[in-house]
Design a protein around this motif. Structure first.
Motif, PDB file in Angstrom:
ATOM      1  N   ALA A   1      47.596  32.002  33.025  1.00 26.51           N
ATOM      2  CA  ALA A   1      48.598  31.152  32.386  1.00 26.51           C
ATOM      3  C   ALA A   1      49.940  31.869  32.300  1.00 26.51           C
ATOM      4  O   ALA A   1      50.995  31.259  32.535  1.00 26.51           O
ATOM      5  N   MET A   2      49.921  33.154  31.988  1.00 28.40           N
ATOM      6  CA  MET A   2      51.173  33.929  31.934  1.00 28.40           C
ATOM      7  C   MET A   2      51.833  33.958  33.302  1.00 28.40           C
ATOM      8  O   MET A   2      53.060  33.859  33.417  1.00 28.40           O
ATOM      9  N   TYR A   3      51.024  34.086  34.342  1.00 25.75           N
ATOM     10  CA  TYR A   3      51.535  34.102  35.711  1.00 25.75           C
ATOM     11  C   TYR A   3      52.219  32.767  36.042  1.00 25.75           C
ATOM     12  O   TYR A   3      53.291  32.730  36.634  1.00 25.75           O
ATOM     13  N   ALA A   4      51.602  31.667  35.630  1.00 24.86           N
ATOM     14  CA  ALA A   4      52.170  30.339  35.902  1.00 24.86           C
ATOM     15  C   ALA A   4      53.489  30.143  35.162  1.00 24.86           C
ATOM     16  O   ALA A   4      54.475  29.681  35.742  1.00 24.86           O
ATOM     17  N   VAL A   5      53.532  30.498  33.887  1.00 24.47           N
ATOM     18  CA  VAL A   5      54.759  30.310  33.093  1.00 24.47           C
ATOM     19  C   VAL A   5      55.857  31.249  33.577  1.00 24.47           C
ATOM     20  O   VAL A   5      57.031  30.857  33.619  1.00 24.47           O
ATOM     21  N   ALA A   6      55.495  32.461  33.963  1.00 21.58           N
ATOM     22  CA  ALA A   6      56.496  33.410  34.457  1.00 21.58           C
ATOM     23  C   ALA A   6      57.144  32.914  35.750  1.00 21.58           C
ATOM     24  O   ALA A   6      58.253  33.327  36.084  1.00 21.58           O
TER      25      ALA A   6
END
Length: 185
Positions: free
Chosen positions: A26-31
């Motif tokens: 999820a962090m990868y997607a938002v970043a």
């Protein structure tokens, strides 16, 4: 042992990909969103490994915020931490999107992230004004890290982002977004 046998053994490939918990995906997607910031609703450790991994992978510092849940949050909940975290990010960075990402601790204690986000949005309107606060989209992303991997977390984030940010196609600019999926960071 002959040189031919050693050469055959050296050609063998070992595949051992990094597989970690849902919040990383999820962090990868938002970043990947322009002016998007991941806000991890969990303990410091929930973002430290990911920040380190992203910094090594991208060869630059990574912006990942965390609500820093401690033992008292297990009893009283993390409402205060999430609301103040959103307020701090909004006032300091003025992002276009804040992805509020749950972790195993916030999922287990049953924090109502959607309800907390509504309260945070009201506080932002009072603090920043309705127009400025309206420019910041806050998306709750459920990623219980005790189930599946970062691949599932990426999928959950993309689904939450599309459900919360997609606009009516009649008002679009005639372009389409293609989201190919996660490549193991």
């Amino acid at each position: 042992m002959s040189c031919a046998n050693v050469m055959k053994r050296d050609r063998t490939a070992v595949i051992n990909p990094l597989v970690t918990c849902q919040p990383m995906g999820a962090m990868y997607a938002v970043a990947g969103i322009r002016r998007g910031l991941p806000l991890v609703h969990g303990s410091q450790g929930c973002s430290t490994f990911v920040r380190y991994s992203f910094s090594r992978h991208f060869r630059e510092p990574s912006e990942i915020a965390v609500t820093s849940l401690h033992e008292d949050a297990a009893v009283f909940g993390g409402r205060k931490n999430l609301i103040s975290g959103i307020g701090n990010l909004a006032s300091r960075f003025k992002p276009s999107v804040i992805g509020a990402i749950s972790t195993c601790s916030s999922e287990i204690i049953g924090d109502d992230m959607e309800g907390f986000i509504k309260i945070a949005q009201e506080e932002l309107k009072q603090k920043m004004g309705e127009v400025e606060a309206g420019k910041i989209k806050i998306v709750p992303i459920s990623t219980p890290s005790f189930v599946e991997t970062h691949f599932k977390g990426y999928d959950n984030a993309i689904k939450a982002l599309v459900n919360n940010l997609a606009e009516d196609p009649t008002d679009s600019n005639g372009k389409i977004n293609i989201i190919p999926g996660i490549v193991n960071p």
